[in-house]
Design a protein around this motif. Structure first.
Motif, mmCIF file in Angstrom:
data_model
loop_
_atom_site.group_PDB
_atom_site.id
_atom_site.type_symbol
_atom_site.label_atom_id
_atom_site.label_comp_id
_atom_site.label_asym_id
_atom_site.label_seq_id
_atom_site.Cartn_x
_atom_site.Cartn_y
_atom_site.Cartn_z
ATOM 1 N N THR A 1 0.843 -1.191 0.000
ATOM 2 C CA THR A 1 0.000 0.000 0.000
ATOM 3 C C THR A 1 0.875 1.237 0.000
ATOM 4 N N GLY A 2 0.380 2.318 -0.583
ATOM 5 C CA GLY A 2 1.145 3.557 -0.641
ATOM 6 C C GLY A 2 0.382 4.614 -1.393
ATOM 7 N N GLY A 3 1.050 5.709 -1.683
ATOM 8 C CA GLY A 3 0.397 6.800 -2.387
ATOM 9 C C GLY A 3 1.409 7.828 -2.845
ATOM 10 N N ALA A 4 0.955 8.796 -3.651
ATOM 11 C CA ALA A 4 1.857 9.814 -4.191
ATOM 12 C C ALA A 4 1.046 10.947 -4.798
ATOM 13 N N GLN A 5 1.742 12.048 -5.089
ATOM 14 C CA GLN A 5 1.225 13.122 -5.927
ATOM 15 C C GLN A 5 1.965 13.016 -7.252
ATOM 16 N N SER A 6 1.258 12.720 -8.324
ATOM 17 C CA SER A 6 1.928 12.578 -9.616
ATOM 18 C C SER A 6 2.264 13.952 -10.187
ATOM 19 N N GLN A 7 3.285 13.977 -11.025
ATOM 20 C CA GLN A 7 3.630 15.215 -11.710
ATOM 21 C C GLN A 7 2.791 15.347 -12.967
ATOM 22 N N GLY A 8 2.311 16.541 -13.218
ATOM 23 C CA GLY A 8 1.583 16.816 -14.443
ATOM 24 C C GLY A 8 2.175 18.036 -15.115
ATOM 25 N N PHE A 9 2.534 17.922 -16.373
ATOM 26 C CA PHE A 9 3.093 19.043 -17.122
ATOM 27 C C PHE A 9 2.149 19.362 -18.274
ATOM 28 N N GLY A 10 1.444 20.470 -18.141
ATOM 29 C CA GLY A 10 0.463 20.843 -19.155
ATOM 30 C C GLY A 10 -0.948 20.455 -18.771
ATOM 31 N N TRP A 11 -1.103 19.511 -17.877
ATOM 32 C CA TRP A 11 -2.404 19.146 -17.320
ATOM 33 C C TRP A 11 -2.170 18.666 -15.885
ATOM 34 N N PRO A 12 -3.191 18.694 -15.027
ATOM 35 C CA PRO A 12 -2.954 18.413 -13.607
ATOM 36 C C PRO A 12 -2.483 16.991 -13.336
ATOM 37 N N GLY A 13 -1.581 16.876 -12.367
ATOM 38 C CA GLY A 13 -1.285 15.570 -11.801
ATOM 39 C C GLY A 13 -2.393 15.163 -10.859
ATOM 40 N N PHE A 14 -2.227 14.016 -10.192
ATOM 41 C CA PHE A 14 -3.277 13.562 -9.287
ATOM 42 C C PHE A 14 -2.678 13.062 -7.978
ATOM 43 N N PHE A 15 -3.457 13.258 -6.920
ATOM 44 C CA PHE A 15 -3.113 12.817 -5.571
ATOM 45 C C PHE A 15 -3.849 11.503 -5.354
ATOM 46 N N TYR A 16 -3.104 10.437 -5.020
ATOM 47 C CA TYR A 16 -3.762 9.133 -4.989
ATOM 48 C C TYR A 16 -3.163 8.210 -3.941
ATOM 49 N N GLY A 17 -3.938 7.180 -3.616
ATOM 50 C CA GLY A 17 -3.475 6.079 -2.791
ATOM 51 C C GLY A 17 -3.800 4.768 -3.483
ATOM 52 N N ALA A 18 -3.055 3.709 -3.142
ATOM 53 C CA ALA A 18 -3.259 2.401 -3.766
ATOM 54 C C ALA A 18 -2.983 1.298 -2.755
ATOM 55 N N SER A 19 -3.678 0.192 -2.922
ATOM 56 C CA SER A 19 -3.452 -0.976 -2.074
ATOM 57 C C SER A 19 -3.680 -2.255 -2.866
#
Length: 468
Positions: free
Chosen positions: A326-344
């Motif tokens: 399990t974990g999560g991150a804020q993805s990088q977005g260049f030109g459009w938004p990244g996303f804040f997410y979690g996964a398991s």
């Protein structure tokens, strides 16, 4: 680095205890303070060729090697809508399909004999063409690299081979639940934007040699390219070599399309898959990389899901043993938004419970400020990793090239570091409340509903996604 010293000192202290105790004048290892490492900045020499290619050069005479990589804005988001998958096939066949007056086999044989490499890679935004060679073979390898870059042949037999491989990958892409979950999450959270496009057998089969040639003709212009090159050379001599091999590459206009930002539809997207694990992804779009709020979101995402001390790991795996990972991150977005997410990746019979626990961690970060101790732990993790940005001169040169291509300010990372250093618990809570909205999450679940602890419909609106 500080953590390693603390561990070492703690081990020494434990050994000393076994031999009669710690000497009275020894410091407490857990109260030691160390100055943060400040790597020396490496700045390339900037130049421009007569046809407009921007060149970043860093001399390094320590070893007899030369490495280079040129970047162009020719990524997957610029594929025709009915040709999704084209950029990946384009990159493969650009390298393997022959170039200039050399056949594919001739290029492979020459590079193998010289112990050199020429490669082409692509992602959503860029295609890059790289080379690596011994200094003594530089001129010969540069000629091949320039041919691949400017005069690819896209041999039909190599195109057919790559299309076959892509079709086989499509045939097998539903074998692994994690692969399904990642694909569907990226597709749903980027709804309405080409970053969410997924290739199909039809889109791959439609790709022709003419499509590859048109893609190359449209985007590969020297005046929009940035080349990073490092190694055993004289800067002036290298510029003369580059003029010789790239000088005939004609300038041209490149018009990049603009896209509306993603507009995902919140809900629980469920994929039925017979498996003894469930794969869960959840999150929402936030901001583009290094825009206001990004630094705080990146720090928050570490608190949420980065490592053994993160909230998702502690609450879902350590305390309850409900997830394999399990974990999560804020993805990088260049030109459009990244996303804040979690996964398991969780026990299938605890799927609904894990979803509820994950959502609870997002809500808690919105409702309560993080502790100062928690903030310092993850802040230091970020700051202490800064040294790894300087692993090699080529890595530095390539990063500066990408920075220029993306239109970021040269000191974007220094600004990011200052914002991380200045962030307070109140800042993090404010940004979390501003950008992360669990009630609007895209939630993707891949698993076997017959084994779930309760129906997903008890958690929200469920959209069933058939496997393609």
């Amino acid at each position: 680095m500080r953590a390693l010293w603390m561990i070492a000192l703690a081990l020494l202290a434990s050994l000393a205890l076994g031999q009669g105790g710690v000497p009275a004048d020894w410091p407490d290892p857990f109260k030691l303070q160390f100055q943060r490492l400040q790597p020396a900045a490496i700045q390339p020499t900037r130049a421009q060729l007569s046809n407009g290619v921007t060149v970043l050069l860093i001399e390094d005479r320590s070893l007899p090697f030369v490495t280079g990589r040129i970047y162009l804005r020719a990524g997957a988001i610029y594929e025709p809508a009915d040709k999704v998958g084209l950029s990946g096939i384009f990159a493969s066949v650009m390298r393997t399909g022959g170039a200039g007056n050399r056949t594919p086999d001739q290029i492979d044989e020459i590079l193998e004999t010289l112990a050199a490499s020429v490669s082409v890679s692509t992602d959503n935004l860029f295609t890059s063409v790289a080379f690596n060679t011994l200094t003594e073979n530089l001129d010969q390898v540069l000629e091949i690299w320039a041919d691949v870059l400017i005069r690819p042949r896209f041999a039909q037999e190599r195109l057919d081979l790559e299309k076959g491989r892509a079709l086989e990958a499509i045939r097998r892409r539903n074998d692994q639940p994690t692969q399904i979950a990642v694909r569907e999450f990226v597709r749903r959270i980027n709804e309405g934007h080409p970053a969410g496009n997924v290739s199909s057998a039809a889109s791959i089969q439609s790709i022709t040699q003419a499509d590859l040639q048109a893609f190359h003709q449209r985007f590969f212009k020297p005046n929009v390219a940035v080349l990073a090159i490092t190694g055993d050379f004289s800067t002036q001599e290298m510029l003369a070599r580059l003029e010789r091999v790239l000088g005939g590459w004609a300038r041209g206009e490149v018009s990049l399309p603009s896209f509306a930002p993603p507009s995902p539809k919140p809900g629980i997207y469920f994929v039925q898959k017979e498996t003894n694990q469930s794969v869960i992804y959840m999150g929402n779009p936030t901001v583009t990389a290094y825009a206001p709020g990004y630094s705080e979101l990146d720090l928050l995402s570490r608190v949420l899901g980065d490592g053994f001390n993160s909230r998702l790991f502690v609450e879902v795996r350590t305390k309850r043993g409900l997830a394999y990972a399990t974990g999560g991150a804020q993805s990088q977005g260049f030109g459009w938004p990244g996303f804040f997410y979690g996964a398991s990746i969780s026990r299938v019979e605890k799927t609904a419970e894990v979803i509820e626990l994950m959502l609870a961690q997002f809500r808690d970060l919105r409702e309560r400020p993080v502790s100062q101790e928690e903030l310092e732990l993850f802040r230091n993790n970020i700051l202490n990793a800064e040294v790894f940005r300087f692993t090699s001169r080529q890595a530095v040169a390539e990063r500066i090239a990408r920075t220029q291509m993306l239109g970021l300010p040269p000191d974007y990372y220094e600004q990011y570091v200052r914002q991380i250093q200045a962030a307070t618990p109140a800042d993090l809570q404010r940004v979390m409340q501003q950008f992360v909205r669990p009630e609007q999450f895209v939630i993707v679940v891949v698993g076997d509903r017959r084994q779930f602890d309760k129906p997903l419909s008890s958690l929200g609106n469920v959209i069933e996604v058939p496997l393609e």
